[in-house]
Design a protein around this motif. Structure first.
Motif, mmCIF file in Angstrom:
data_model
loop_
_atom_site.group_PDB
_atom_site.id
_atom_site.type_symbol
_atom_site.label_atom_id
_atom_site.label_comp_id
_atom_site.label_asym_id
_atom_site.label_seq_id
_atom_site.Cartn_x
_atom_site.Cartn_y
_atom_site.Cartn_z
ATOM 1 N N THR A 1 50.002 -9.701 61.662
ATOM 2 C CA THR A 1 50.147 -10.662 60.885
ATOM 3 C C THR A 1 49.468 -9.778 59.565
ATOM 4 O OG1 THR A 1 48.972 -11.153 62.426
ATOM 5 C CG2 THR A 1 51.542 -12.017 62.544
ATOM 6 N N GLY A 2 50.000 -10.957 59.435
ATOM 7 C CA GLY A 2 48.413 -11.170 57.557
ATOM 8 C C GLY A 2 48.738 -10.412 56.605
ATOM 9 N N MET A 3 49.642 -9.376 56.587
ATOM 10 C CA MET A 3 49.443 -8.039 55.858
ATOM 11 C C MET A 3 50.045 -8.799 54.114
ATOM 12 S SD MET A 3 53.142 -6.466 57.259
ATOM 13 C CE MET A 3 52.647 -6.280 59.087
ATOM 14 N N HIS A 4 49.985 -7.834 53.140
ATOM 15 C CA HIS A 4 50.311 -8.369 51.859
ATOM 16 C C HIS A 4 50.932 -8.020 51.595
ATOM 17 C CE1 HIS A 4 47.373 -11.701 51.895
ATOM 18 N NE2 HIS A 4 47.065 -10.615 53.122
ATOM 19 N N SER A 5 52.096 -8.032 50.180
ATOM 20 C CA SER A 5 52.334 -6.986 49.132
ATOM 21 C C SER A 5 51.654 -6.125 48.162
ATOM 22 C CB SER A 5 53.930 -7.475 48.961
ATOM 23 O OG SER A 5 54.247 -6.904 47.377
ATOM 24 N N ARG A 6 51.929 -5.470 47.921
ATOM 25 C CA ARG A 6 51.384 -4.777 46.205
ATOM 26 C C ARG A 6 51.365 -5.533 44.604
ATOM 27 N NH1 ARG A 6 50.803 1.846 46.049
ATOM 28 N NH2 ARG A 6 48.232 1.077 46.770
ATOM 29 N N MET A 7 53.280 -6.300 44.952
ATOM 30 C CA MET A 7 53.549 -6.609 44.231
ATOM 31 C C MET A 7 52.858 -8.439 43.106
ATOM 32 S SD MET A 7 58.017 -6.826 44.791
ATOM 33 C CE MET A 7 57.587 -6.483 46.234
ATOM 34 N N PRO A 8 53.166 -8.962 42.798
ATOM 35 C CA PRO A 8 52.588 -9.768 41.975
ATOM 36 C C PRO A 8 51.781 -10.449 42.232
ATOM 37 C CG PRO A 8 53.711 -9.105 39.589
ATOM 38 C CD PRO A 8 54.208 -7.943 41.184
ATOM 39 N N ALA A 9 51.134 -11.409 42.947
ATOM 40 C CA ALA A 9 50.677 -12.468 43.653
ATOM 41 C C ALA A 9 52.198 -13.985 43.847
ATOM 42 C CB ALA A 9 49.453 -12.962 43.060
ATOM 43 N N ASP A 10 52.481 -14.307 42.669
ATOM 44 C CA ASP A 10 53.509 -14.886 43.760
ATOM 45 C C ASP A 10 54.336 -14.604 44.001
ATOM 46 O OD1 ASP A 10 54.403 -17.344 42.552
ATOM 47 O OD2 ASP A 10 55.914 -16.627 41.722
ATOM 48 N N GLN A 11 54.747 -12.770 44.039
ATOM 49 C CA GLN A 11 55.647 -12.608 44.421
ATOM 50 C C GLN A 11 55.460 -12.243 46.339
ATOM 51 O OE1 GLN A 11 59.235 -11.836 42.935
ATOM 52 N NE2 GLN A 11 60.172 -10.823 45.013
ATOM 53 N N PHE B 1 60.815 -11.037 48.066
ATOM 54 C CA PHE B 1 60.906 -10.402 48.830
ATOM 55 C C PHE B 1 60.027 -10.262 48.138
ATOM 56 C CE2 PHE B 1 61.676 -6.014 49.183
ATOM 57 C CZ PHE B 1 62.600 -5.873 50.719
ATOM 58 N N ASN B 2 59.190 -9.116 49.550
ATOM 59 C CA ASN B 2 59.810 -9.934 50.657
ATOM 60 C C ASN B 2 58.681 -10.420 52.189
ATOM 61 O OD1 ASN B 2 57.156 -8.032 51.063
ATOM 62 N ND2 ASN B 2 58.465 -6.251 51.556
ATOM 63 N N ALA B 3 57.944 -11.406 50.977
ATOM 64 C CA ALA B 3 56.576 -12.437 51.433
ATOM 65 C C ALA B 3 57.492 -12.956 52.905
ATOM 66 C CB ALA B 3 56.721 -13.470 50.547
ATOM 67 N N ALA B 4 58.472 -14.185 53.130
ATOM 68 C CA ALA B 4 58.542 -14.247 53.882
ATOM 69 C C ALA B 4 59.130 -13.304 55.567
ATOM 70 C CB ALA B 4 60.481 -14.888 53.511
ATOM 71 N N TRP B 5 59.735 -11.962 55.589
ATOM 72 C CA TRP B 5 59.926 -11.173 56.105
ATOM 73 C C TRP B 5 58.192 -10.779 56.720
ATOM 74 C CZ3 TRP B 5 63.084 -11.248 51.878
ATOM 75 C CH2 TRP B 5 64.782 -10.988 52.704
ATOM 76 N N MET B 6 57.521 -10.758 56.035
ATOM 77 C CA MET B 6 56.124 -10.695 56.307
ATOM 78 C C MET B 6 55.532 -11.954 57.103
ATOM 79 S SD MET B 6 53.656 -8.516 53.209
ATOM 80 C CE MET B 6 54.567 -7.431 52.448
ATOM 81 N N TYR B 7 56.160 -13.460 56.884
ATOM 82 C CA TYR B 7 55.480 -14.306 57.449
ATOM 83 C C TYR B 7 56.331 -14.654 58.475
ATOM 84 C CZ TYR B 7 54.943 -19.147 58.342
ATOM 85 O OH TYR B 7 54.856 -20.227 59.143
ATOM 86 N N ALA B 8 57.469 -13.771 58.802
ATOM 87 C CA ALA B 8 58.648 -14.209 59.977
ATOM 88 C C ALA B 8 57.320 -13.124 61.282
ATOM 89 C CB ALA B 8 59.679 -13.793 59.993
ATOM 90 N N MET B 9 57.036 -12.303 60.847
ATOM 91 C CA MET B 9 56.147 -11.294 62.138
ATOM 92 C C MET B 9 55.464 -12.197 63.140
ATOM 93 S SD MET B 9 56.584 -8.263 60.818
ATOM 94 C CE MET B 9 55.378 -7.590 62.678
ATOM 95 N N LYS B 10 55.017 -13.511 62.809
ATOM 96 C CA LYS B 10 54.516 -13.296 64.200
ATOM 97 C C LYS B 10 55.278 -14.537 65.028
ATOM 98 C CE LYS B 10 54.912 -18.808 62.038
ATOM 99 N NZ LYS B 10 54.539 -19.691 61.340
#
Length: 301
Positions: free
Chosen positions: A268-278, A253-262
């Motif tokens: 697109t191209g946004m990031h989370s503030r959580m650790p890199a693996d998240q 959570f929530n990397a796949a939601w960001m990927y699906a923006m496309k």
């Protein structure tokens, strides 16, 4: 009294830069894109926005940035999910100073299980303190869920409580709430994107949706069909979203939601503030998502 909020309430995420700073320009682009797709309500500074990592100053700047785009043409539900009554009051005061939120959302105190009496007292104090309509988020991530009798008592004794986002995924609990509280005078909102269509058919008037971030039109399709009482169309739209959501939930959570923006043409191209693996999804999951998107008729870049 009627309804204050209906339809899809977009649970907006916070787009961060790679260095962890907030990309406010992308916030503006995200809100403008959602409004172009028909979104008329925004749920801000919630769990999907990574509120646990945001300072109060950032929360207020996000509210101002979002309102700068909506300009009163969409309602804003600002969340206060702090760790105590006093911290929540401080944030509500800051929100109120701006005059930009239309309503507020609170949830149960975090971490520890509370008695229903303690939960009632906690919520009642915040509902009465707030100067705008308040919604409760029944949230499995917190330590305690609101039972139907507790919610009913809050509704009957604290008229500033206007609605309830139910993410308990407990359909019987939801029906027990609608049995006790008049759904024509209270805003029942779905809170789980895998069940929003079902909840519409059971009396909800809308939903708070994280799937609406990459898929606003698809969530609107579910809610509009449910509101019209078209169960077949509603569930067809729900099944489409559920298939995508099932894959999104295979990633952090929530990397796949960001990927699906496309797929929908949003920023697109946004990031989370959580650790890199998240903030990462595998190539295998990307392929699964792309393949499903093609099957469903999306243009896949």
């Amino acid at each position: 009294m009627g309804h204050f909020i209906t339809g899809v309430v977009d649970e907006i995420l916070t787009p961060f830069n790679e260095d962890g700073s907030i990309n406010y320009k992308q916030v503006e682009e995200l809100i403008a894109w959602h409004m172009s797709k028909g979104i008329k309500n925004f749920f801000i500074n919630g769990l999907a926005a990574e509120c646990q990592s945001l300072t109060n100053d950032e929360k207020i700047k996000l509210l101002k940035t979002i309102h700068g785009v909506t300009q009163g043409k969409a309602k804003i539900m600002a969340c206060a999910f702090e760790n105590s009554v006093e911290l929540n009051k401080q944030l509500l005061d800051l929100y109120e100073e701006t005059g930009l939120a239309d309503c507020y959302c609170i949830t149960a105190p975090p971490f520890f299980r509370h008695t229903q009496k303690a939960l009632y007292d906690y919520a009642a104090e915040l509902i009465d303190y707030a100067k705008r309509p308040v919604y409760i988020y029944n949230c499995v991530q917190m330590g305690t869920l609101f039972e139907p009798d507790t919610l009913c008592k809050l509704v009957n004794e604290h008229p500033n409580l206007r609605g309830f986002k139910d993410a308990s995924v407990d359909i019987l609990n939801f029906i027990q709430c609608t049995l006790r509280i008049n759904p024509d005078e209270f805003d029942f909102l779905g809170g789980c994107d895998g069940l929003d269509g079902v909840m519409m058919l059971l009396g909800a008037v809308g939903c708070v949706s994280f799937m609406a971030v990459p898929f606003p039109k698809e969530m609107i399709d579910i809610i509009e069909a449910g509101a019209a009482g078209d169960a077949k169309k509603c569930m067809e739209a729900q099944h489409k979203v559920l298939r995508i959501r099932n894959l999104c939930k295979k990633g952090p959570f929530n990397a796949a939601w960001m990927y699906a923006m496309k797929y929908g043409g949003g920023p697109t191209g946004m990031h989370s503030r959580m650790p890199a693996d998240q903030d990462f999804i595998s190539d295998e999951l990307k392929k699964e998502l792309d393949d499903l998107a093609r099957e469903l008729g999306y243009d896949v870049p």
